[in-house]
Scaffold this motif. Structure first.
Motif, PDB file in Angstrom:
ATOM      1  N   ASP A   1       0.828  -1.208   0.000  1.00 14.91           N
ATOM      2  CA  ASP A   1       0.000   0.000   0.000  1.00 14.91           C
ATOM      3  C   ASP A   1       0.864   1.259   0.000  1.00 14.91           C
ATOM      4  OD1 ASP A   1      -2.254  -1.555   0.048  1.00 14.91           O
ATOM      5  OD2 ASP A   1      -2.512  -1.445   2.220  1.00 14.91           O
ATOM      6  N   ARG A   2       1.924   1.250   0.782  1.00 15.45           N
ATOM      7  CA  ARG A   2       2.810   2.420   0.820  1.00 15.45           C
ATOM      8  C   ARG A   2       3.557   2.594  -0.493  1.00 15.45           C
ATOM      9  NH1 ARG A   2       5.459   2.069   6.922  1.00 15.45           N
ATOM     10  NH2 ARG A   2       3.509   2.443   8.069  1.00 15.45           N
ATOM     11  N   LEU A   3       3.956   1.485  -1.104  1.00 16.13           N
ATOM     12  CA  LEU A   3       4.613   1.570  -2.409  1.00 16.13           C
ATOM     13  C   LEU A   3       3.658   2.143  -3.446  1.00 16.13           C
ATOM     14  CD1 LEU A   3       6.969   1.004  -4.328  1.00 16.13           C
ATOM     15  CD2 LEU A   3       6.094  -1.337  -4.585  1.00 16.13           C
ATOM     16  N   ALA A   4       2.399   1.691  -3.429  1.00 14.94           N
ATOM     17  CA  ALA A   4       1.403   2.206  -4.370  1.00 14.94           C
ATOM     18  C   ALA A   4       1.141   3.682  -4.130  1.00 14.94           C
ATOM     19  CB  ALA A   4       0.106   1.412  -4.243  1.00 14.94           C
ATOM     20  N   SER A   5       1.097   4.092  -2.858  1.00  9.63           N
ATOM     21  CA  SER A   5       0.898   5.514  -2.545  1.00  9.63           C
ATOM     22  C   SER A   5       2.083   6.339  -3.019  1.00  9.63           C
ATOM     23  CB  SER A   5       0.703   5.677  -1.036  1.00  9.63           C
ATOM     24  OG  SER A   5       0.554   7.042  -0.697  1.00  9.63           O
ATOM     25  N   PHE A   6       3.299   5.837  -2.810  1.00  9.07           N
ATOM     26  CA  PHE A   6       4.497   6.540  -3.268  1.00  9.07           C
ATOM     27  C   PHE A   6       4.502   6.676  -4.788  1.00  9.07           C
ATOM     28  CE2 PHE A   6       9.089   6.455  -4.420  1.00  9.07           C
ATOM     29  CZ  PHE A   6       9.470   7.641  -3.806  1.00  9.07           C
ATOM     30  N   GLY A   7       3.937   5.672  -5.478  1.00 13.01           N
ATOM     31  CA  GLY A   7       3.888   5.704  -6.931  1.00 13.01           C
ATOM     32  C   GLY A   7       2.667   6.375  -7.510  1.00 13.01           C
ATOM     33  N   GLY A   8       1.786   6.911  -6.671  1.00 11.08           N
ATOM     34  CA  GLY A   8       0.657   7.691  -7.163  1.00 11.08           C
ATOM     35  C   GLY A   8      -0.467   6.892  -7.782  1.00 11.08           C
ATOM     36  N   VAL A   9      -0.576   5.593  -7.474  1.00  8.11           N
ATOM     37  CA  VAL A   9      -1.652   4.781  -8.044  1.00  8.11           C
ATOM     38  C   VAL A   9      -2.631   4.319  -6.977  1.00  8.11           C
ATOM     39  CG1 VAL A   9      -0.295   4.002 -10.011  1.00  8.11           C
ATOM     40  CG2 VAL A   9      -0.225   2.696  -7.880  1.00  8.11           C
TER      41      VAL A   9
END
Length: 396
Positions: free
Chosen positions: A297-305
């Motif tokens: 979830d944090r990776l997706a948030s960092f990537g803007g998706v």
């Protein structure tokens, strides 16, 4: 044990450092040159306060690279806080003025009170090389786009029909323009000789390109103002585009050579749509260390998706696209999702299901990108390549 926090407002030639204690009072405020001896002296002065130090900085590379490396080499914890976050936070501090000292103090205080800041670590050598190479590739692609646009503008000024007929992103039309740029010159050489000229320069399908050029030249017999000088510019710009294409090809080879040496190469490139270049950009954007993010979830948030809620009062379930994210990583996730729709049956079915639910194209692509982040996260966590059928299903 007591603790202090030191904030660095980084610059190209000089940095400003402010150290504060647990009550937020300043213990040190100093401007230092971006030079190793002065930075080491600053580190010694801050460490001499006999406290445990946590550092914050507003740049993660570039002009701050030397300071960050020196701190990490001396086992100092360093956290990154973005310039936008500093600007917003500074509004809650006294005074409207903006100085390097104030920004450094805000950085130090934000590191003191926040627990969600990104810790910096010494990058893997391969990841560092990929950051440099992918950054260089981005610059070259932008230069090529600008040069192609200038080429189109110049060619339209003397030979609009040829500009419409040629795809200037291909090598063949560029080779043609290095030799012939005006209708009269193309009519004089004719189809057969132009085909031979192109074939000698190893152009693909020279017959078709020659026929197109001569046919287009036959429809324009008017010489436009400035044609001679513009033709020289078209020749120069076409040669520049070809040179940029070669440079991009060379950089692509270097990226692949370095990327293949990374331990996660097989895992990352196994995911449909995530090839060598996009995979290398993924490593460059994330640093390759998934433990820094903790969850998918944090990776997706960092990537803007990952959509974020925008609820208020009785309004709930109102989601919007985040404003703070890594643009480079968001591009990797989105483009790889588009590629996967073409080449992966599972991705195509997921996209079509989202479209059938009423989502627009962009929304469906972002939903697919978000789903693929979970898949990529699991692959990197388990250290295994992508398989269309999960191992558990195969065993069953």
């Amino acid at each position: 044990m007591a603790m202090i926090w030191a904030g660095i407002d980084a610059g190209k030639t000089h940095h400003h450092c402010v150290a504060i204690d647990e009550r937020g009072e300043r213990l040190l405020s100093r401007r230092v040159a971006n030079d190793e001896p002065e930075l080491l002296e600053l580190l010694a002065h801050v460490s001499a306060l006999d406290e445990t130090v946590t550092w914050g900085i507003d740049l993660a590379d570039g002009g701050a690279a030397l300071a960050i490396t020196l701190l990490l080499n001396h086992d100092q914890p360093v956290h990154y806080i973005s310039g936008r976050a500093i600007h917003r936070a500074s509004e809650s501090y006294r005074g409207e003025g903006k100085t390097d000292a104030k920004d450094a103090a805000v950085i130090a205080d934000q590191v003191r009170i926040r627990r969600d800041l990104h810790p910096l670590r010494i990058s893997d050598e391969t990841v560092t090389d990929l950051k440099i190479l992918t950054g260089r590739r981005t610059d070259l692609v932008a230069d090529r786009t600008r040069t192609v646009n200038r080429l189109r503008a110049q060619l339209t000024g003397i030979f609009p029909g040829l500009e419409r007929a040629l795809d200037l992103t291909n090598t063949g039309p560029l080779v043609l323009l290095t030799g012939y740029q005006t209708p009269a010159a193309i009519r004089r050489i004719g189809v057969k000789r132009l085909e031979t000229w192109l074939r000698n320069r190893r152009v693909l399908r020279p017959d078709r390109l020659a026929e197109t050029a001569v046919e287009t030249a036959g429809r324009q017999h008017t010489s436009l103002p400035g044609e001679k000088l513009t033709a020289q510019l078209v020749h120069t710009l076409a040669a520049e585009v070809m040179a940029l294409n070669q440079q991009i090809t060379d950089v692509d080879k270097a990226i692949e050579a370095r990327f293949r040496g990374h331990q996660d190469f097989e895992v990352i490139t196994s995911l449909p749509g995530l090839g060598v270049i996009l995979g290398a950009e993924f490593l460059a954007a994330t640093g390759g260390d998934m433990s820094l993010f903790g969850t998918a979830d944090r990776l997706a948030s960092f990537g803007g998706v990952a959509p974020v809620p925008r609820d208020s009062g009785q309004i709930s379930g109102n989601l919007r696209r985040p404003r703070r994210y890594n643009r480079r990583l968001q591009r990797v996730f989105s483009i790889s999702a588009l590629f996967s729709i073409r080449h992966c049956e599972d991705s195509r079915r997921f996209y079509e299901r989202k479209r059938a639910e009423g989502k627009r194209h962009i929304q469906a692509v972002l939903a697919l990108a978000r789903r693929r982040v979970n898949v990529l996260w699991a692959l990197l966590r388990d250290g295994r390549p992508y398989e269309a059928v999960p191992p558990t299903a195969q065993e069953a």
